[in-house]
Design an enzyme around this catalytic site. Structure first.
Site, PDB file in Angstrom:
ATOM      1  N   VAL A  26      15.780 -40.849   7.598  1.00 28.44           N
ATOM      2  CA  VAL A  26      17.174 -41.924   6.608  1.00 28.44           C
ATOM      3  C   VAL A  26      17.685 -42.416   7.455  1.00 28.44           C
ATOM      4  O   VAL A  26      17.251 -44.920   7.338  1.00 28.44           O
ATOM      5  CB  VAL A  26      17.726 -41.026   6.503  1.00 28.44           C
ATOM      6  CG1 VAL A  26      19.501 -41.887   6.944  1.00 28.44           C
ATOM      7  CG2 VAL A  26      18.022 -39.375   6.337  1.00 28.44           C
ATOM      8  N   ARG A  74      13.132 -21.717  -1.959  1.00 27.86           N
ATOM      9  CA  ARG A  74      11.825 -21.385  -2.797  1.00 27.86           C
ATOM     10  C   ARG A  74      12.332 -21.395  -3.877  1.00 27.86           C
ATOM     11  O   ARG A  74      13.328 -21.337  -4.386  1.00 27.86           O
ATOM     12  CB  ARG A  74      11.534 -19.893  -2.167  1.00 27.86           C
ATOM     13  CG  ARG A  74      11.578 -20.478  -0.248  1.00 27.86           C
ATOM     14  CD  ARG A  74      10.415 -19.212  -0.578  1.00 27.86           C
ATOM     15  NE  ARG A  74      10.322 -18.395   1.150  1.00 27.86           N
ATOM     16  CZ  ARG A  74       9.172 -19.032   1.638  1.00 27.86           C
ATOM     17  NH1 ARG A  74       8.659 -20.869   1.207  1.00 27.86           N
ATOM     18  NH2 ARG A  74       9.170 -19.275   2.955  1.00 27.86           N
ATOM     19  N   ASP A 105       2.172 -26.467   2.056  1.00 29.27           N
ATOM     20  CA  ASP A 105       2.052 -26.736   0.957  1.00 29.27           C
ATOM     21  C   ASP A 105       2.687 -26.738  -0.461  1.00 29.27           C
ATOM     22  O   ASP A 105       2.311 -27.341  -1.960  1.00 29.27           O
ATOM     23  CB  ASP A 105       0.605 -25.431   0.721  1.00 29.27           C
ATOM     24  CG  ASP A 105       1.055 -24.271   0.765  1.00 29.27           C
ATOM     25  OD1 ASP A 105       2.061 -23.842   1.148  1.00 29.27           O
ATOM     26  OD2 ASP A 105       0.233 -23.160   1.060  1.00 29.27           O
ATOM     27  N   GLY A 106       3.555 -25.399  -0.128  1.00 32.64           N
ATOM     28  CA  GLY A 106       4.260 -25.244  -2.018  1.00 32.64           C
ATOM     29  C   GLY A 106       5.021 -27.014  -2.098  1.00 32.64           C
ATOM     30  O   GLY A 106       5.184 -27.093  -3.317  1.00 32.64           O
ATOM     31  N   ASP A 129       3.410 -22.206   9.331  1.00 27.73           N
ATOM     32  CA  ASP A 129       2.062 -21.512   9.338  1.00 27.73           C
ATOM     33  C   ASP A 129       0.835 -21.965  10.068  1.00 27.73           C
ATOM     34  O   ASP A 129       0.120 -21.702   9.922  1.00 27.73           O
ATOM     35  CB  ASP A 129       1.519 -20.631   8.165  1.00 27.73           C
ATOM     36  CG  ASP A 129       3.618 -20.427   7.195  1.00 27.73           C
ATOM     37  OD1 ASP A 129       3.508 -19.563   7.965  1.00 27.73           O
ATOM     38  OD2 ASP A 129       3.348 -20.110   5.851  1.00 27.73           O
ATOM     39  N   ARG A 173       1.737 -16.034   6.587  1.00 25.09           N
ATOM     40  CA  ARG A 173       1.599 -15.315   5.548  1.00 25.09           C
ATOM     41  C   ARG A 173      -0.279 -15.423   4.847  1.00 25.09           C
ATOM     42  O   ARG A 173      -0.407 -14.487   6.443  1.00 25.09           O
ATOM     43  CB  ARG A 173       1.676 -16.787   4.665  1.00 25.09           C
ATOM     44  CG  ARG A 173       1.515 -16.226   3.243  1.00 25.09           C
ATOM     45  CD  ARG A 173       2.258 -17.760   2.099  1.00 25.09           C
ATOM     46  NE  ARG A 173       3.513 -18.848   2.969  1.00 25.09           N
ATOM     47  CZ  ARG A 173       4.704 -18.335   2.075  1.00 25.09           C
ATOM     48  NH1 ARG A 173       4.336 -16.762   1.482  1.00 25.09           N
ATOM     49  NH2 ARG A 173       6.268 -19.067   2.725  1.00 25.09           N
ATOM     50  N   GLU A 189      -6.265  -9.745  24.008  1.00 22.97           N
ATOM     51  CA  GLU A 189      -7.184  -8.673  24.545  1.00 22.97           C
ATOM     52  C   GLU A 189      -7.458  -8.706  23.356  1.00 22.97           C
ATOM     53  O   GLU A 189      -9.293  -8.666  23.413  1.00 22.97           O
ATOM     54  CB  GLU A 189      -6.816  -7.289  24.658  1.00 22.97           C
ATOM     55  CG  GLU A 189      -6.548  -7.121  25.882  1.00 22.97           C
ATOM     56  CD  GLU A 189      -5.600  -7.496  26.833  1.00 22.97           C
ATOM     57  OE1 GLU A 189      -4.024  -7.689  26.634  1.00 22.97           O
ATOM     58  OE2 GLU A 189      -6.143  -8.618  27.701  1.00 22.97           O
TER      59      GLU A 189
HETATM   60  O1  F6P Z   1       6.433 -19.732   5.280  1.00 23.81           O
HETATM   61  C1  F6P Z   1       6.734 -19.752   6.778  1.00 23.81           C
HETATM   62  C2  F6P Z   1       6.999 -18.324   6.661  1.00 23.81           C
HETATM   63  O2  F6P Z   1       7.338 -18.398   7.350  1.00 23.81           O
HETATM   64  C3  F6P Z   1       6.061 -17.120   6.576  1.00 23.81           C
HETATM   65  O3  F6P Z   1       4.873 -17.298   7.853  1.00 23.81           O
HETATM   66  C4  F6P Z   1       6.503 -16.175   6.140  1.00 23.81           C
HETATM   67  O4  F6P Z   1       5.513 -15.201   5.276  1.00 23.81           O
HETATM   68  C5  F6P Z   1       7.215 -16.100   4.924  1.00 23.81           C
HETATM   69  O5  F6P Z   1       7.551 -18.117   5.181  1.00 23.81           O
HETATM   70  C6  F6P Z   1       8.317 -15.698   5.192  1.00 23.81           C
HETATM   71  O6  F6P Z   1       9.245 -15.725   3.999  1.00 23.81           O
HETATM   72  P1  F6P Z   1      10.756 -15.862   3.779  1.00 23.81           P
HETATM   73  O7  F6P Z   1      11.808 -16.846   4.485  1.00 23.81           O
HETATM   74  O8  F6P Z   1      11.040 -16.263   2.247  1.00 23.81           O
HETATM   75  O9  F6P Z   1      10.638 -13.962   3.042  1.00 23.81           O
END
Ligand code: F6P
Length: 323
Positions: A26, A74, A105-106, A129, A173, A189
């Protein structure tokens, strides 16, 4: 044709530093004489036209906050061509002619779809991630790692006191980065990641050996995407009659929250500024990225005889974003 107004959204899982990136976007847009618009709730909000103009004050006081004040969502439907057309119409209605999409990536796939339809876009990688291709690190990874590290350090205290073994599950993920890095920096370990299949027998052997070497605890870090996530691994180890008091901690969403680290705020500023400047110069269909992770050697003459100079680009950035 030059751009007049930039839109910015945060999408996918929130990551610490997203707010700092929005602020940078911004304030850079305003410094370049462009208008700035925030799009709430990611691509879902874009399609609904949930858009507001942002001034310098609207992004004040957010640099230190985790999460994203623009909120996120999402939204699988954005893959549908008719939904993308609606998004384009909403952008046009709001007078936005370029978009900065901050996320994983999405989010980049959504940005690419808009670019292919002829809209100007620039991506900014932000995801704990660290699975976004093309950049060494994404915004949010460093903070998440520090959170994991603090948790494992605490778990080690109690593990040592009781001579227990802990299986600690990290997010990520299908990407093992968080587990792998936290395994290294916490001194675990054993570390299990999706990219490398390790049989539970090997984990059992590593835990037994740790105690045989005189350790008072064992920490096994497991990525959520590994073949045996924490609870499944505990069951397998119990079946093997591992004679160790075993506990499981699934860190979960605690890894996503919290104030962004110094590093995450800095890269958020750098990437946010760069994304807008590139759009203003006419670049589109790309993601700003950080690359250069090699460890090199430099002559001692160089290290010992000269003083490292700060990069004056940071000075320019500091002045611009302070407005
Ligand atoms: O992509 C980030 C992340 O936190 C991943 O590590 C995890 O698998 C996923 O999102 C969890 O998604 P949500 O918050 O929709 O449960």
């Amino acid at each position: 044709m030059s751009i007049k107004a930039i839109g910015v959204l945060t999408a996918g899982g929130d990551a610490p530093g997203m707010n700092a990136a929005v602020r940078a976007v911004v304030r850079t847009a305003l410094a370049l004489g462009l208008r700035a618009h925030g799009i709430r709730r990611a691509y879902a909000g874009l399609v609904e036209g949930d858009i507001c103009e942002l001034g310098a004050r609207d992004v004040g006081g957010i640099i230190q906050r985790g999460g994203t004040f623009l909120r996120t969502a999402r939204f699988k439907d954005f893959a549908k061509p008719e939904v993308q057309q609606t998004a384009l119409r909403q952008l046009k209605t709001s007078g936005i002619d370029a978009l900065v999409a901050i996320g994983g990536d999405g989010t980049m796939r959504g940005a690419l779809a808009l670019h292919r339809l002829g809209f100007r876009v620039m991506g900014v990688p932000a995801s704990i991630d660290n699975d976004v291709c093309g950049t060494d690190i994404s915004i949010g990874v460093d903070t998440a790692l520090n959170t994991i590290l603090e948790a494992i350090d605490r778990l080690r205290d109690t593990a040592s006191s009781h001579q227990r073994a802990f299986i600690v599950e990290t997010m990520g993920r299908k990407c093992g980065h968080l587990a792998l890095m936290s395994g290294i920096i916490s001194g675990a370990e054993m570390t299990l990641i999706p990219e490398q299949d390790v049989p539970p027998e090997e984990v059992a052997a590593a835990v037994r050996e740790a105690y045989a070497r005189g350790k008072t605890h064992a920490i096994v870090v497991v990525s959520e995407g590994a073949k045996y996530p924490a609870i499944a691994l505990k069951e397998r180890l119990n079946e093997m009659r591992l004679d160790v008091d075993l506990r499981v901690t699934v860190l979960g969403h605690v890894q996503r929250g919290g104030a962004p680290s110094a590093w995450d705020r800095l890269i958020a500023a750098r990437l946010g500024v760069n994304a807008v400047e590139r759009l203003a110069k006419g670049e589109s269909g790309a993601m700003v990225a950080l690359q250069a992770r090699e460890v090199l050697s430099v002559p001692l003459e160089e290290a010992g005889t000269r003083q490292r100079q700060p990069d004056m680009e940071y000075y320019r950035m500091a002045r611009m974003l302070a407005k």
